[in-house]
Write an enzyme that holds these catalytic residues in place. Sequence first.
Site, PDB file in Angstrom:
ATOM      1  N   SER A  17       2.396   0.499  -6.670  1.00  0.00           N
ATOM      2  CA  SER A  17       3.282  -0.490  -5.917  1.00  0.00           C
ATOM      3  C   SER A  17       4.621  -0.985  -6.951  1.00  0.00           C
ATOM      4  O   SER A  17       5.656  -1.323  -5.954  1.00  0.00           O
ATOM      5  CB  SER A  17       2.402  -1.756  -5.695  1.00  0.00           C
ATOM      6  OG  SER A  17       1.348  -1.252  -4.911  1.00  0.00           O
TER       7      SER A  17
ATOM      8  N   LEU B 146       0.853  -1.277   0.083  1.00  0.00           N
ATOM      9  CA  LEU B 146       0.187  -0.010   0.009  1.00  0.00           C
ATOM     10  C   LEU B 146       0.931   1.341   0.137  1.00  0.00           C
ATOM     11  O   LEU B 146       1.765   1.354   0.623  1.00  0.00           O
ATOM     12  CB  LEU B 146      -0.670  -0.127   1.344  1.00  0.00           C
ATOM     13  CG  LEU B 146      -1.859  -1.207   1.349  1.00  0.00           C
ATOM     14  CD1 LEU B 146      -2.833  -1.003   2.504  1.00  0.00           C
ATOM     15  CD2 LEU B 146      -2.683  -1.561   0.250  1.00  0.00           C
ATOM     16  N   HIS B 147       0.236   2.295  -0.955  1.00  0.00           N
ATOM     17  CA  HIS B 147       1.052   3.589  -0.687  1.00  0.00           C
ATOM     18  C   HIS B 147      -0.109   4.782  -0.566  1.00  0.00           C
ATOM     19  O   HIS B 147      -1.370   4.212  -0.029  1.00  0.00           O
ATOM     20  CB  HIS B 147       1.715   3.924  -1.998  1.00  0.00           C
ATOM     21  CG  HIS B 147       1.039   3.538  -3.135  1.00  0.00           C
ATOM     22  ND1 HIS B 147      -0.169   4.421  -3.789  1.00  0.00           N
ATOM     23  CD2 HIS B 147       1.042   2.517  -4.074  1.00  0.00           C
ATOM     24  CE1 HIS B 147      -0.748   3.594  -4.580  1.00  0.00           C
ATOM     25  NE2 HIS B 147      -0.107   2.765  -5.049  1.00  0.00           N
TER      26      HIS B 147
ATOM     27  N   GLY C 203      -8.839   3.504  -7.780  1.00  0.00           N
ATOM     28  CA  GLY C 203      -8.117   4.694  -8.445  1.00  0.00           C
ATOM     29  C   GLY C 203      -8.325   4.655  -9.763  1.00  0.00           C
ATOM     30  O   GLY C 203      -8.121   3.906 -10.478  1.00  0.00           O
TER      31      GLY C 203
ATOM     32  N   HIS D 271      -3.469   4.192  -2.261  1.00  0.00           N
ATOM     33  CA  HIS D 271      -4.527   3.466  -1.438  1.00  0.00           C
ATOM     34  C   HIS D 271      -5.202   3.897  -0.197  1.00  0.00           C
ATOM     35  O   HIS D 271      -6.387   3.744   0.036  1.00  0.00           O
ATOM     36  CB  HIS D 271      -3.793   2.015  -1.043  1.00  0.00           C
ATOM     37  CG  HIS D 271      -3.238   1.422  -2.153  1.00  0.00           C
ATOM     38  ND1 HIS D 271      -1.722   1.298  -2.365  1.00  0.00           N
ATOM     39  CD2 HIS D 271      -3.743   0.656  -3.309  1.00  0.00           C
ATOM     40  CE1 HIS D 271      -1.615   0.498  -3.753  1.00  0.00           C
ATOM     41  NE2 HIS D 271      -2.885   0.055  -4.126  1.00  0.00           N
TER      42      HIS D 271
ATOM     43  N   VAL E  50      -3.345   9.607  -7.412  1.00  0.00           N
ATOM     44  CA  VAL E  50      -2.343  10.353  -6.610  1.00  0.00           C
ATOM     45  C   VAL E  50      -0.969  10.103  -6.946  1.00  0.00           C
ATOM     46  O   VAL E  50      -0.397   9.206  -7.440  1.00  0.00           O
ATOM     47  CB  VAL E  50      -2.483   9.769  -5.047  1.00  0.00           C
ATOM     48  CG1 VAL E  50      -1.633  10.272  -4.030  1.00  0.00           C
ATOM     49  CG2 VAL E  50      -3.935   9.855  -4.735  1.00  0.00           C
TER      50      VAL E  50
END
Length: 300
Positions: free
Chosen positions: A197, A44-45, A158, A48, A187
């Site tokens: 990712s 996750l970043h 997203g 997310h 984002v």
Amino acid sequence: MTASVTSAPAIVRTIPEMRKAIREYRSQASPGATVGFVPTMGFLHEGHASLIRRSNLDNGLTVLSIFVNPLQFGPNEDFERYPRDESRDLEVAAAAGADIVFLPSVEEMYPRRTATQITVAGVTERLCGASRPGHFDGVGVVVTKLFNIVSPDRAYFGLKDAQQVAVVERMVQDLDQPVEIVPCPIVREADGLAMSSRNVYLSADERREALVLSRTLAQVPAWIASGMTAERLEAAVTAGISASPLAVIDYVEALTYPSLTPPAADVPLSDADERLIVAVAVKFGRTRLIDNILISVPEA
């Protein structure tokens, strides 16, 4: 109530446990309380995390799933080396406010060979659907299974993978699945690179060169306003990305969205009356990155 940013989410690993948690929530929640769902493949970043926070604003309960789906990887793709870090993912999920994290194994999701296929014709035939045969069939199966397991009112995706959003939206419409699809903006890192990712695979040189994607796509509104046709626009984007010596282009396409059909040939895109997408897939070393810009012509 939604979990606070300091609360650890409940961890669920089996389908019966997940269904039980949703039943219990709905039986105890106030009338009209809704369930939001964020399906992911983990690692996750902030992209997310933004989906989780959006779900928290809209719903009483937010479920995050982490599952690297083998059905959407081709035989020569990166399923085995796809980045995984469960403990880190749980920290991100907690900080963003997820209430439940669903972490099924491959054996839990696919206890037997899957005989059912879900193919969304048309919107899967271009872009990643053309270069990754079968990819979106795998997406259709896993998303449908997850919707059946979690029974969400809303699901958050997203727009970095805008084709995936278009595929899922069409599938939900065609199959009357009782879930609202909520597309959320891309984002980006501070320098413009779309969060992914797979960015962890990039070397320092590749990471620097990958910025050519966002720099080139940022010029698209002005190019459309200048009266370019789709063919000329695709050529301009291709030339811009090709300025990077490390970029190996998979595709550059200008299409209507969400139908993903070509605009009329030889007609300036500034005259289009549909939303447009310019989508790219480019390899830097072994790492394949996707990016896009969605635009309504008045914006250009």
